[in-house]
Every structure is written in structure tokens, then in C-alpha cells.
Motif scaffolding. Structure first.
Motif, PDB file in Angstrom:
ATOM      1  N   MET A   1       0.805  -1.186   0.000  1.00  0.00           N
ATOM      2  CA  MET A   1       0.000   0.000   0.000  1.00  0.00           C
ATOM      3  C   MET A   1       0.856   1.260   0.000  1.00  0.00           C
ATOM      4  O   MET A   1       0.356   2.310  -0.330  1.00  0.00           O
ATOM      5  CB  MET A   1      -0.936   0.018   1.209  1.00  0.00           C
ATOM      6  N   MET A   2       2.126   1.129   0.376  1.00  0.00           N
ATOM      7  CA  MET A   2       2.988   2.306   0.401  1.00  0.00           C
ATOM      8  C   MET A   2       3.136   2.907  -0.990  1.00  0.00           C
ATOM      9  O   MET A   2       3.142   4.127  -1.133  1.00  0.00           O
ATOM     10  CB  MET A   2       4.358   1.958   0.990  1.00  0.00           C
ATOM     11  N   LEU A   3       3.251   2.061  -2.006  1.00  0.00           N
ATOM     12  CA  LEU A   3       3.378   2.556  -3.367  1.00  0.00           C
ATOM     13  C   LEU A   3       2.109   3.296  -3.775  1.00  0.00           C
ATOM     14  O   LEU A   3       2.180   4.356  -4.400  1.00  0.00           O
ATOM     15  CB  LEU A   3       3.668   1.412  -4.338  1.00  0.00           C
ATOM     16  N   LEU A   4       0.973   2.787  -3.399  1.00  0.00           N
ATOM     17  CA  LEU A   4      -0.292   3.439  -3.688  1.00  0.00           C
ATOM     18  C   LEU A   4      -0.359   4.795  -2.997  1.00  0.00           C
ATOM     19  O   LEU A   4      -0.790   5.792  -3.596  1.00  0.00           O
ATOM     20  CB  LEU A   4      -1.442   2.534  -3.227  1.00  0.00           C
ATOM     21  N   ASP A   5       0.104   4.863  -1.759  1.00  0.00           N
ATOM     22  CA  ASP A   5       0.137   6.130  -1.028  1.00  0.00           C
ATOM     23  C   ASP A   5       1.092   7.123  -1.695  1.00  0.00           C
ATOM     24  O   ASP A   5       0.813   8.322  -1.759  1.00  0.00           O
ATOM     25  CB  ASP A   5       0.545   5.908   0.424  1.00  0.00           C
ATOM     26  N   GLU A   6       2.206   6.623  -2.199  1.00  0.00           N
ATOM     27  CA  GLU A   6       3.164   7.486  -2.888  1.00  0.00           C
ATOM     28  C   GLU A   6       2.558   8.037  -4.184  1.00  0.00           C
ATOM     29  O   GLU A   6       2.762   9.202  -4.517  1.00  0.00           O
ATOM     30  CB  GLU A   6       4.448   6.717  -3.187  1.00  0.00           C
ATOM     31  N   MET A   7       1.810   7.205  -4.886  1.00  0.00           N
ATOM     32  CA  MET A   7       1.134   7.664  -6.107  1.00  0.00           C
ATOM     33  C   MET A   7       0.172   8.801  -5.790  1.00  0.00           C
ATOM     34  O   MET A   7       0.080   9.769  -6.544  1.00  0.00           O
ATOM     35  CB  MET A   7       0.383   6.513  -6.775  1.00  0.00           C
ATOM     36  N   LEU A   8      -0.522   8.700  -4.687  1.00  0.00           N
ATOM     37  CA  LEU A   8      -1.426   9.765  -4.260  1.00  0.00           C
ATOM     38  C   LEU A   8      -0.636  11.023  -3.917  1.00  0.00           C
ATOM     39  O   LEU A   8      -0.990  12.123  -4.356  1.00  0.00           O
ATOM     40  CB  LEU A   8      -2.251   9.310  -3.052  1.00  0.00           C
ATOM     41  N   ALA A   9       0.431  10.876  -3.153  1.00  0.00           N
ATOM     42  CA  ALA A   9       1.246  12.021  -2.746  1.00  0.00           C
ATOM     43  C   ALA A   9       1.837  12.758  -3.943  1.00  0.00           C
ATOM     44  O   ALA A   9       2.004  13.980  -3.910  1.00  0.00           O
ATOM     45  CB  ALA A   9       2.359  11.566  -1.803  1.00  0.00           C
ATOM     46  N   LEU A  10       2.128  12.017  -5.010  1.00  0.00           N
ATOM     47  CA  LEU A  10       2.697  12.615  -6.226  1.00  0.00           C
ATOM     48  C   LEU A  10       1.611  13.122  -7.181  1.00  0.00           C
ATOM     49  O   LEU A  10       1.922  13.558  -8.290  1.00  0.00           O
ATOM     50  CB  LEU A  10       3.578  11.593  -6.945  1.00  0.00           C
ATOM     51  N   ASN A  11       0.363  13.052  -6.738  1.00  0.00           N
ATOM     52  CA  ASN A  11      -0.779  13.477  -7.556  1.00  0.00           C
ATOM     53  C   ASN A  11      -0.916  12.676  -8.842  1.00  0.00           C
ATOM     54  O   ASN A  11      -1.377  13.190  -9.865  1.00  0.00           O
ATOM     55  CB  ASN A  11      -0.715  14.976  -7.869  1.00  0.00           C
ATOM     56  N   LEU A  12      -0.507  11.406  -8.794  1.00  0.00           N
ATOM     57  CA  LEU A  12      -0.667  10.516  -9.939  1.00  0.00           C
ATOM     58  C   LEU A  12      -1.999   9.784  -9.862  1.00  0.00           C
ATOM     59  O   LEU A  12      -2.449   9.217 -10.857  1.00  0.00           O
ATOM     60  CB  LEU A  12       0.484   9.517 -10.000  1.00  0.00           C
ATOM     61  N   LEU A  13      -2.592   9.779  -8.690  1.00  0.00           N
ATOM     62  CA  LEU A  13      -3.939   9.253  -8.478  1.00  0.00           C
ATOM     63  C   LEU A  13      -4.745  10.331  -7.762  1.00  0.00           C
ATOM     64  O   LEU A  13      -4.192  11.071  -6.937  1.00  0.00           O
ATOM     65  CB  LEU A  13      -3.925   8.010  -7.589  1.00  0.00           C
ATOM     66  N   THR A  14      -6.023  10.396  -8.056  1.00  0.00           N
ATOM     67  CA  THR A  14      -6.888  11.300  -7.304  1.00  0.00           C
ATOM     68  C   THR A  14      -7.204  10.658  -5.954  1.00  0.00           C
ATOM     69  O   THR A  14      -7.062   9.434  -5.803  1.00  0.00           O
ATOM     70  CB  THR A  14      -8.207  11.573  -8.054  1.00  0.00           C
ATOM     71  N   PRO A  15      -7.635  11.446  -4.996  1.00  0.00           N
ATOM     72  CA  PRO A  15      -8.034  10.846  -3.714  1.00  0.00           C
ATOM     73  C   PRO A  15      -9.124   9.782  -3.887  1.00  0.00           C
ATOM     74  O   PRO A  15      -9.092   8.747  -3.211  1.00  0.00           O
ATOM     75  CB  PRO A  15      -8.536  12.036  -2.899  1.00  0.00           C
ATOM     76  N   ASP A  16     -10.068  10.011  -4.795  1.00  0.00           N
ATOM     77  CA  ASP A  16     -11.116   9.018  -5.037  1.00  0.00           C
ATOM     78  C   ASP A  16     -10.552   7.726  -5.623  1.00  0.00           C
ATOM     79  O   ASP A  16     -10.934   6.632  -5.214  1.00  0.00           O
ATOM     80  CB  ASP A  16     -12.204   9.568  -5.960  1.00  0.00           C
ATOM     81  N   GLN A  17      -9.644   7.850  -6.601  1.00  0.00           N
ATOM     82  CA  GLN A  17      -9.028   6.661  -7.193  1.00  0.00           C
ATOM     83  C   GLN A  17      -8.248   5.896  -6.136  1.00  0.00           C
ATOM     84  O   GLN A  17      -8.319   4.672  -6.063  1.00  0.00           O
ATOM     85  CB  GLN A  17      -8.093   7.051  -8.343  1.00  0.00           C
ATOM     86  N   HIS A  18      -7.493   6.594  -5.320  1.00  0.00           N
ATOM     87  CA  HIS A  18      -6.704   5.977  -4.255  1.00  0.00           C
ATOM     88  C   HIS A  18      -7.617   5.194  -3.315  1.00  0.00           C
ATOM     89  O   HIS A  18      -7.337   4.032  -2.992  1.00  0.00           O
ATOM     90  CB  HIS A  18      -5.938   7.068  -3.500  1.00  0.00           C
ATOM     91  N   THR A  19      -8.704   5.823  -2.895  1.00  0.00           N
ATOM     92  CA  THR A  19      -9.642   5.174  -1.978  1.00  0.00           C
ATOM     93  C   THR A  19     -10.268   3.941  -2.604  1.00  0.00           C
ATOM     94  O   THR A  19     -10.351   2.880  -1.966  1.00  0.00           O
ATOM     95  CB  THR A  19     -10.741   6.169  -1.553  1.00  0.00           C
ATOM     96  N   GLU A  20     -10.690   4.052  -3.863  1.00  0.00           N
ATOM     97  CA  GLU A  20     -11.325   2.912  -4.538  1.00  0.00           C
ATOM     98  C   GLU A  20     -10.355   1.752  -4.722  1.00  0.00           C
ATOM     99  O   GLU A  20     -10.705   0.590  -4.474  1.00  0.00           O
ATOM    100  CB  GLU A  20     -11.880   3.332  -5.899  1.00  0.00           C
ATOM    101  N   ILE A  21      -9.140   2.050  -5.179  1.00  0.00           N
ATOM    102  CA  ILE A  21      -8.145   0.991  -5.403  1.00  0.00           C
ATOM    103  C   ILE A  21      -7.763   0.352  -4.075  1.00  0.00           C
ATOM    104  O   ILE A  21      -7.706  -0.876  -3.958  1.00  0.00           O
ATOM    105  CB  ILE A  21      -6.905   1.538  -6.144  1.00  0.00           C
ATOM    106  N   ARG A  22      -7.517   1.168  -3.079  1.00  0.00           N
ATOM    107  CA  ARG A  22      -7.146   0.653  -1.760  1.00  0.00           C
ATOM    108  C   ARG A  22      -8.246  -0.263  -1.205  1.00  0.00           C
ATOM    109  O   ARG A  22      -7.962  -1.350  -0.691  1.00  0.00           O
ATOM    110  CB  ARG A  22      -6.883   1.818  -0.810  1.00  0.00           C
ATOM    111  N   SER A  23      -9.484   0.169  -1.325  1.00  0.00           N
ATOM    112  CA  SER A  23     -10.609  -0.637  -0.844  1.00  0.00           C
ATOM    113  C   SER A  23     -10.710  -1.952  -1.601  1.00  0.00           C
ATOM    114  O   SER A  23     -10.972  -3.009  -1.009  1.00  0.00           O
ATOM    115  CB  SER A  23     -11.922   0.139  -0.984  1.00  0.00           C
ATOM    116  N   TRP A  24     -10.517  -1.892  -2.913  1.00  0.00           N
ATOM    117  CA  TRP A  24     -10.601  -3.098  -3.728  1.00  0.00           C
ATOM    118  C   TRP A  24      -9.528  -4.100  -3.310  1.00  0.00           C
ATOM    119  O   TRP A  24      -9.804  -5.282  -3.094  1.00  0.00           O
ATOM    120  CB  TRP A  24     -10.466  -2.758  -5.205  1.00  0.00           C
TER     121      TRP A  24
END
Length: 62
Positions: A1-24
Motif C-alpha cells: 500500500m505504500m506505493l499506492l500512497d506514494e502515487m497519491l502524494a505525487l498526484n498521480l492518483l486522485t483521492p477518489d481513485q486511491h480510496t477505490e483501489i485501496r478498498s478493492w
């Protein structure tokens, strides 16, 4: 999940995308189940991975 969090921090994912992917991913019990993630989430994850160069020879972001 750290990589996913990094993608969010770098604005490569939107907060909604991050939440949906993380939940999935958290709800998936098997790799096969993760592979059934909706296409729009796969596209977002693939684009973020490309921008981070995750698929480099070392398999790690540069």
C-alpha cells in the motif's frame, strides 16, 4: 500500500481513485480477485505506474 500512497502524494492518483483501489485490494482475498478490479481503476493504476517507472529493470521506482 505504500506505493499506492506514494502515487497519491505525487498526484498521480486522485483521492477518489486511491480510496477505490485501496478498498478493492484490501477486500480482495486472492490475487485472482485483485485481477477483477474494474477497468477504470486498472487504467489509473497503470498510468501512475508508468509515470513512476515501476516497470523498470529493478522493478522499483526510479
Amino acid at each position: 500500500m505504500m506505493l499506492l500512497d506514494e502515487m497519491l502524494a505525487l498526484n498521480l492518483l486522485t483521492p477518489d481513485q486511491h480510496t477505490e483501489i485501496r478498498s478493492w485490494v484490501r477486500g480482495a482475498r486472492t490475487p485472482e480477485r485483485i485481477m477483477t478490479m474494474p477497468a477504470h481503476l486498472w487504467r489509473a493504476l497503470e498510468m501512475a505506474s508508468l509515470l513512476m517507472d515501476v516497470d523498470s529493470e529493478q522493478g522499483l521506482p526510479n
